[in-house]
Design an enzyme around this catalytic site. Sequence first.
Site: not given
Length: 197
Positions: A13, A16-18, A55
């Site tokens: 969580a 920074g993956k998205s 997002h």
Amino acid sequence: MPTANLTFILGGARSGKSAHAEQLATTHAAHTVTYIATARGTAGDHEFATRIAHHQTRRPTHWHLLEAPWDLAAAIVQADGHGHCILIDCLTLWLANFLCPFDEADAHGISKDSKDSEGGKHYATQLAALETALTSATGQIIVVSNEIGLGVVPLGSLTRQYVDELGRLNQRIATLSTRVTLMVAGVPLAVKTVAHA
């Protein structure tokens, strides 16, 4: 057998993956980019709605959007094409849609009592279809998922089942991927890179 155009991005969580996945997708700015969202409706969940809105505001307005809480394979087939880029965010929520239905009438998921239930069969069918869609795609695909199996064994059978199922799902997608990246504190770490033949 790895799929040449599949990048898999894992992380915890707020790792920074998205954001990293979106950055990779922007390199396809001259081509069609489709964002496939797997989240279900957010009625009554204002905090989750705020996360989704964050997002949405971060994504370029010219990107296409498909919502696929269950039939992810069909969305991939619909969006795929030569020179196209598909960003799937994320497998974590997609699995939760099956495992944790809102109510019995929404039970697309894996049964809490038996993996041989109709729900479990539905998930198995959708997973097989997902793998076929990924291996058949002609465009670039970026898939995001959480890595949640690094802590202690959780309390509660449903939580343990979810951690186990997500771990298995992540392994299957990583096997198909040419590139696997682990995000740690916003830093991408290359886990797997398969050179093109």
